[in-house]
Design a protein around this motif. Structure first.
Motif, PDB file in Angstrom:
ATOM      1  N   ASP A   1       0.752  -1.212  -0.004  1.00  0.00           N
ATOM      2  CA  ASP A   1      -0.015  -0.080  -0.110  1.00  0.00           C
ATOM      3  C   ASP A   1       0.748   1.257   0.094  1.00  0.00           C
ATOM      4  OD1 ASP A   1      -2.505  -1.454   0.110  1.00  0.00           O
ATOM      5  OD2 ASP A   1      -2.221  -1.703   2.493  1.00  0.00           O
ATOM      6  N   ILE A   2       1.943   1.149   0.756  1.00  0.00           N
ATOM      7  CA  ILE A   2       3.020   2.381   0.987  1.00  0.00           C
ATOM      8  C   ILE A   2       4.441   1.828   0.826  1.00  0.00           C
ATOM      9  CG2 ILE A   2       3.451   4.410   2.549  1.00  0.00           C
ATOM     10  CD1 ILE A   2       0.619   4.101   3.748  1.00  0.00           C
ATOM     11  N   VAL A   3       5.061   2.798   0.255  1.00  0.00           N
ATOM     12  CA  VAL A   3       6.609   2.486   0.085  1.00  0.00           C
ATOM     13  C   VAL A   3       7.346   3.631   0.885  1.00  0.00           C
ATOM     14  CG1 VAL A   3       8.668   2.240  -1.376  1.00  0.00           C
ATOM     15  CG2 VAL A   3       6.230   1.269  -2.120  1.00  0.00           C
ATOM     16  N   THR A   4       8.262   3.289   1.740  1.00  0.00           N
ATOM     17  CA  THR A   4       8.948   4.518   2.492  1.00  0.00           C
ATOM     18  C   THR A   4      10.497   4.121   1.353  1.00  0.00           C
ATOM     19  OG1 THR A   4       9.985   3.090   4.014  1.00  0.00           O
ATOM     20  CG2 THR A   4       8.075   4.424   4.461  1.00  0.00           C
ATOM     21  N   MET A   5      10.793   5.496   0.866  1.00  0.00           N
ATOM     22  CA  MET A   5      11.946   5.153   0.091  1.00  0.00           C
ATOM     23  C   MET A   5      12.996   6.277   0.505  1.00  0.00           C
ATOM     24  SD  MET A   5      13.050   3.871  -3.187  1.00  0.00           S
ATOM     25  CE  MET A   5      11.633   3.520  -3.832  1.00  0.00           C
ATOM     26  N   ASP A   6      14.350   5.698   0.894  1.00  0.00           N
ATOM     27  CA  ASP A   6      15.439   6.511   1.084  1.00  0.00           C
ATOM     28  C   ASP A   6      15.794   7.382  -0.234  1.00  0.00           C
ATOM     29  OD1 ASP A   6      17.525   8.099   2.254  1.00  0.00           O
ATOM     30  OD2 ASP A   6      18.682   6.126   2.221  1.00  0.00           O
TER      31      ASP A   6
ATOM     32  N   ALA B   1      11.219  14.689  -6.135  1.00  0.00           N
ATOM     33  CA  ALA B   1      10.678  13.848  -6.169  1.00  0.00           C
ATOM     34  C   ALA B   1       9.111  13.741  -5.801  1.00  0.00           C
ATOM     35  CB  ALA B   1      11.198  12.909  -4.659  1.00  0.00           C
ATOM     36  N   VAL B   2       8.729  14.927  -5.239  1.00  0.00           N
ATOM     37  CA  VAL B   2       7.321  15.227  -5.404  1.00  0.00           C
ATOM     38  C   VAL B   2       6.660  15.414  -6.660  1.00  0.00           C
ATOM     39  CG1 VAL B   2       5.528  16.924  -4.452  1.00  0.00           C
ATOM     40  CG2 VAL B   2       7.525  15.844  -2.708  1.00  0.00           C
ATOM     41  N   SER B   3       7.588  16.299  -7.372  1.00  0.00           N
ATOM     42  CA  SER B   3       7.158  16.656  -8.778  1.00  0.00           C
ATOM     43  C   SER B   3       7.023  15.381  -9.691  1.00  0.00           C
ATOM     44  CB  SER B   3       8.332  17.545  -9.455  1.00  0.00           C
ATOM     45  OG  SER B   3       9.365  17.108  -9.759  1.00  0.00           O
ATOM     46  N   LYS B   4       7.614  14.460  -9.055  1.00  0.00           N
ATOM     47  CA  LYS B   4       7.673  13.108  -9.910  1.00  0.00           C
ATOM     48  C   LYS B   4       6.824  12.135  -9.268  1.00  0.00           C
ATOM     49  CE  LYS B   4      12.153  13.428 -11.964  1.00  0.00           C
ATOM     50  NZ  LYS B   4      11.761  13.584 -13.284  1.00  0.00           N
ATOM     51  N   GLY B   5       5.885  12.480  -8.243  1.00  0.00           N
ATOM     52  CA  GLY B   5       4.795  11.745  -7.708  1.00  0.00           C
ATOM     53  C   GLY B   5       5.138  11.257  -6.362  1.00  0.00           C
ATOM     54  N   ALA B   6       6.019  11.578  -5.454  1.00  0.00           N
ATOM     55  CA  ALA B   6       5.922  11.187  -4.200  1.00  0.00           C
ATOM     56  C   ALA B   6       4.873  11.750  -3.649  1.00  0.00           C
ATOM     57  CB  ALA B   6       7.416  11.681  -3.619  1.00  0.00           C
ATOM     58  N   LYS B   7       4.286  10.823  -2.581  1.00  0.00           N
ATOM     59  CA  LYS B   7       3.243  11.592  -1.749  1.00  0.00           C
ATOM     60  C   LYS B   7       3.486  12.279  -0.398  1.00  0.00           C
ATOM     61  CE  LYS B   7       0.226   9.457  -4.304  1.00  0.00           C
ATOM     62  NZ  LYS B   7      -0.987   8.827  -4.179  1.00  0.00           N
ATOM     63  N   GLY B   8       5.021  12.523  -0.397  1.00  0.00           N
ATOM     64  CA  GLY B   8       5.370  13.182   0.819  1.00  0.00           C
ATOM     65  C   GLY B   8       6.723  12.894   1.195  1.00  0.00           C
TER      66      GLY B   8
ATOM     67  N   ASP C   1       2.201  10.990  11.081  1.00  0.00           N
ATOM     68  CA  ASP C   1       1.983  12.281  10.315  1.00  0.00           C
ATOM     69  C   ASP C   1       1.752  11.965   8.786  1.00  0.00           C
ATOM     70  OD1 ASP C   1       0.981  14.952  10.187  1.00  0.00           O
ATOM     71  OD2 ASP C   1       3.197  15.283   9.298  1.00  0.00           O
ATOM     72  N   ALA C   2       3.071  11.445   8.083  1.00  0.00           N
ATOM     73  CA  ALA C   2       3.264  11.208   6.686  1.00  0.00           C
ATOM     74  C   ALA C   2       2.154  10.020   6.213  1.00  0.00           C
ATOM     75  CB  ALA C   2       4.738  10.871   6.243  1.00  0.00           C
ATOM     76  N   PHE C   3       1.751   9.004   7.041  1.00  0.00           N
ATOM     77  CA  PHE C   3       1.139   8.087   6.611  1.00  0.00           C
ATOM     78  C   PHE C   3      -0.360   8.705   6.696  1.00  0.00           C
ATOM     79  CE2 PHE C   3       3.237   3.748   6.204  1.00  0.00           C
ATOM     80  CZ  PHE C   3       4.336   4.105   6.139  1.00  0.00           C
ATOM     81  N   GLY C   4      -0.625   9.372   7.741  1.00  0.00           N
ATOM     82  CA  GLY C   4      -2.113   9.747   7.798  1.00  0.00           C
ATOM     83  C   GLY C   4      -2.729  10.981   6.999  1.00  0.00           C
ATOM     84  N   LYS C   5      -1.551  11.317   6.089  1.00  0.00           N
ATOM     85  CA  LYS C   5      -2.139  11.928   4.843  1.00  0.00           C
ATOM     86  C   LYS C   5      -2.317  11.153   3.558  1.00  0.00           C
ATOM     87  CE  LYS C   5       0.805  15.914   6.604  1.00  0.00           C
ATOM     88  NZ  LYS C   5       2.297  16.864   6.436  1.00  0.00           N
ATOM     89  N   ILE C   6      -2.118  10.043   3.689  1.00  0.00           N
ATOM     90  CA  ILE C   6      -2.435   9.060   2.526  1.00  0.00           C
ATOM     91  C   ILE C   6      -3.703   8.464   2.694  1.00  0.00           C
ATOM     92  CG2 ILE C   6      -1.569   7.084   1.308  1.00  0.00           C
ATOM     93  CD1 ILE C   6       1.392   7.777   1.722  1.00  0.00           C
ATOM     94  N   THR C   7      -4.529   8.494   1.483  1.00  0.00           N
ATOM     95  CA  THR C   7      -5.819   7.972   1.683  1.00  0.00           C
ATOM     96  C   THR C   7      -5.473   6.569   0.798  1.00  0.00           C
ATOM     97  OG1 THR C   7      -7.050   9.874   1.460  1.00  0.00           O
ATOM     98  CG2 THR C   7      -8.146   8.115   0.936  1.00  0.00           C
ATOM     99  N   LEU C   8      -5.808   5.335   1.315  1.00  0.00           N
ATOM    100  CA  LEU C   8      -5.689   4.241   0.757  1.00  0.00           C
ATOM    101  C   LEU C   8      -6.988   3.896   0.113  1.00  0.00           C
ATOM    102  CD1 LEU C   8      -3.769   2.078   3.466  1.00  0.00           C
ATOM    103  CD2 LEU C   8      -2.816   3.373   1.504  1.00  0.00           C
TER     104      LEU C   8
END
Length: 125
Positions: A48-53, A96-103, A116-123
């Motif tokens: 559902d979500i990827v955290t990406m360094d 990254a945000v301009s290329k589609g990162a959600k935050g 906080d970051a996960f709370g801004k994502i609607t699955l």
């Protein structure tokens, strides 16, 4: 609860993020140490979500987290990717945000920052 893939070259950081995600009630279904590996695992696991360094060693033409983000978005245009970044990487975050990162989450990573970051994502269900 979201299924999550952690992409981070530091094993210590991966373990720390995983512990926090589990405490927050999420399920870590995959981990990757570089961007190239993350693309292959994303295809298989479909988290559902990827955290990406944002900065990791390059491999097979994938030089950093932004390259991996672009490839993951080609697989799934609706992919939820949150970038992990250090101070001084503002230009990369904007890119990254301009290329589609959600935050993004600024390191050091804390439970509050991840929540906080996960709370801004609607699955999508």
């Amino acid at each position: 609860m979201a299924t999550v893939m952690i992409v981070e070259d530091s094993m210590i950081m991966r373990h720390s993020i995983k512990r926090i995600l589990i405490e927050l009630g999420h399920k870590v279904i995959s981990e990757a140490a570089n961007g190239f590996e993350s693309i292959e695992k994303y295809k298989l696991m479909k988290p559902d979500i990827v955290t990406m360094d944002i900065t990791m060693p390059g491999e097979n033409g994938i030089e950093n987290g932004i390259d991996a983000l672009v490839e993951i978005k080609k697989i799934n245009k609706d992919a939820n990717v949150i970038m992990l970044t250090s101070h001084g990487e503002q230009k990369l975050v904007i890119q990254a945000v301009s290329k589609g990162a959600k935050g993004y989450i600024l390191k050091p990573v804390t439970k509050e920052k991840i929540a906080d970051a996960f709370g801004k994502i609607t699955l999508k269900t």
